[in-house]
Motif scaffolding. Sequence first.
Motif, mmCIF file in Angstrom:
data_model
loop_
_atom_site.group_PDB
_atom_site.id
_atom_site.type_symbol
_atom_site.label_atom_id
_atom_site.label_comp_id
_atom_site.label_asym_id
_atom_site.label_seq_id
_atom_site.Cartn_x
_atom_site.Cartn_y
_atom_site.Cartn_z
ATOM 1 N N ILE A 1 -13.772 -15.285 8.794
ATOM 2 C CA ILE A 1 -12.182 -14.470 8.558
ATOM 3 C C ILE A 1 -13.102 -13.818 7.551
ATOM 4 N N ILE A 2 -14.568 -13.425 7.045
ATOM 5 C CA ILE A 2 -13.760 -12.476 5.682
ATOM 6 C C ILE A 2 -14.047 -10.566 6.809
ATOM 7 N N THR A 3 -14.362 -11.046 7.944
ATOM 8 C CA THR A 3 -14.328 -9.946 8.468
ATOM 9 C C THR A 3 -12.881 -9.422 9.208
ATOM 10 N N TYR A 4 -12.452 -10.849 9.539
ATOM 11 C CA TYR A 4 -10.903 -10.322 9.798
ATOM 12 C C TYR A 4 -9.877 -9.806 9.134
ATOM 13 N N ILE A 5 -10.059 -10.056 7.554
ATOM 14 C CA ILE A 5 -9.768 -10.634 6.234
ATOM 15 C C ILE A 5 -9.796 -9.016 5.562
ATOM 16 N N SER A 6 -11.245 -8.385 5.510
ATOM 17 C CA SER A 6 -11.615 -7.129 5.570
ATOM 18 C C SER A 6 -10.952 -6.449 6.644
ATOM 19 N N LEU A 7 -11.022 -6.363 7.665
ATOM 20 C CA LEU A 7 -10.765 -5.184 8.780
ATOM 21 C C LEU A 7 -9.007 -5.265 8.726
ATOM 22 N N THR A 8 -8.450 -5.761 8.397
ATOM 23 C CA THR A 8 -6.541 -6.289 8.555
ATOM 24 C C THR A 8 -6.114 -5.348 7.081
ATOM 25 N N THR A 9 -7.133 -5.468 6.212
ATOM 26 C CA THR A 9 -7.258 -4.415 4.252
ATOM 27 C C THR A 9 -7.497 -3.760 4.222
ATOM 28 N N PHE A 10 -7.572 -3.186 5.294
ATOM 29 C CA PHE A 10 -8.754 -1.789 4.964
ATOM 30 C C PHE A 10 -7.512 -0.808 6.016
ATOM 31 N N ALA A 11 -7.189 -1.456 7.425
ATOM 32 C CA ALA A 11 -6.564 -1.386 8.402
ATOM 33 C C ALA A 11 -4.977 -1.103 7.504
ATOM 34 N N GLY A 12 -4.191 -1.790 6.871
ATOM 35 C CA GLY A 12 -2.980 -1.670 5.973
ATOM 36 C C GLY A 12 -2.363 -0.809 5.338
ATOM 37 N N ALA A 13 -4.321 -0.884 3.994
ATOM 38 C CA ALA A 13 -3.734 0.789 3.161
ATOM 39 C C ALA A 13 -4.271 1.379 4.219
ATOM 40 N N TRP A 14 -4.936 1.790 5.226
ATOM 41 C CA TRP A 14 -5.138 3.098 5.657
ATOM 42 C C TRP A 14 -4.211 3.612 5.776
ATOM 43 N N VAL A 15 -3.255 2.468 6.373
ATOM 44 C CA VAL A 15 -2.072 3.937 7.686
ATOM 45 C C VAL A 15 -0.785 3.942 6.701
ATOM 46 N N ASP A 16 -0.931 3.417 6.074
ATOM 47 C CA ASP A 16 0.568 2.856 5.115
ATOM 48 C C ASP A 16 0.815 4.891 4.520
ATOM 49 N N PHE A 17 2.328 4.465 5.029
ATOM 50 C CA PHE A 17 2.854 5.458 4.456
ATOM 51 C C PHE A 17 4.107 5.354 3.376
ATOM 52 N N ILE A 18 4.529 4.409 3.655
ATOM 53 C CA ILE A 18 6.416 4.156 2.628
ATOM 54 C C ILE A 18 5.458 3.881 0.972
ATOM 55 N N PHE A 19 4.633 3.337 0.857
ATOM 56 C CA PHE A 19 4.348 2.645 -0.487
ATOM 57 C C PHE A 19 3.655 4.449 -1.339
ATOM 58 N N ALA A 20 2.557 4.774 -0.375
ATOM 59 C CA ALA A 20 2.104 6.350 -0.906
ATOM 60 C C ALA A 20 2.732 7.070 -0.855
ATOM 61 N N ARG A 21 3.307 6.735 -0.195
ATOM 62 C CA ARG A 21 5.178 8.463 -0.280
ATOM 63 C C ARG A 21 5.856 8.115 -1.821
ATOM 64 N N MET A 22 5.987 6.613 -1.790
ATOM 65 C CA MET A 22 7.008 6.368 -3.370
ATOM 66 C C MET A 22 5.898 7.179 -4.448
ATOM 67 N N ILE A 23 4.933 6.244 -4.889
ATOM 68 C CA ILE A 23 4.180 6.380 -5.588
ATOM 69 C C ILE A 23 2.880 7.816 -5.746
ATOM 70 N N LEU A 24 2.731 8.332 -4.197
ATOM 71 C CA LEU A 24 1.957 9.910 -4.795
ATOM 72 C C LEU A 24 2.574 10.799 -4.829
ATOM 73 N N ARG A 25 2.561 11.475 -5.931
ATOM 74 C CA ARG A 25 3.391 12.996 -5.930
ATOM 75 C C ARG A 25 2.830 14.551 -5.321
#
Length: 276
Positions: free
Chosen positions: A193-217
Amino acid sequence: MKPRLVLSYALLVLIGCACLYPALWTVLSSFRVGNSLFSDHFIPTKWTLDHYRDLFRDRDTRSIPYATWYLNTLKVSTVSMVLGTLIQLLTAYAFSRFRFNGRKSLMTVTLILGMFPGFLSIMALFVIFNTLNLLDTQWALIIVYSAGAALGMFVAKGFFDTIPRSLEEAARIDGASHMRIFTNIILPLSRPIITYISLTTFAGAWVDFIFARMILRTPEKWTLAVGLWNIIDAYNSTEFTLFAAGCVLVAIPITTLFMYTQRFLVDGLTAGASKG
């Protein structure tokens, strides 16, 4: 062979082709000469590595090296994975093992909040980070990813429910504290379960665009999603093959991790879904 089985296999083949074709088209486009989005040939007639070289080359004074975006994304994703995994595990352990007033209400609220898309909170987050002077900082992005990960702790809770309580009771008899039980007994038994949670959290942050586009200028602080979008954002931009090469390099770490941890992912997901 039964007709239903044939239909199932045919449907799986169609789904596989629908998933594989865009990925294969992107990979082949990254090796195609020129910068056109379309081509008469699915397989390139001439192959080149120039697009991959261009990603790491300053083509003008305004361009930011692709490696900078890559390192930014790696840093944000790694820190978010560590913090997000820790938050999810601690939250899931508390809901699984402790009984306190408002426990069911908190679980219900968490479950309901998890049903809504995260980007619905984008305006509230913008106001909060602007008030705290955290806009255009990568730490703001890390806070969003880490805090948002807690909403997915139900799979971890289901996994913790499968661990026998007799192990904890024996440890308490020996004088172990709750934190020591969590670190010395629960965590070693929770590798899937640690592997599953770690990988899904990493993947979500790796490919996210919406929040990154809003925060980073600032371009120097962009992540890969924002940087690649900027490559083809201009009205007259034709850097589609360069964009494809960047997408291929983005997919390599995630694909490698999923292939390497596939067994743990299946074990963690199925075990976590056995109880609620």
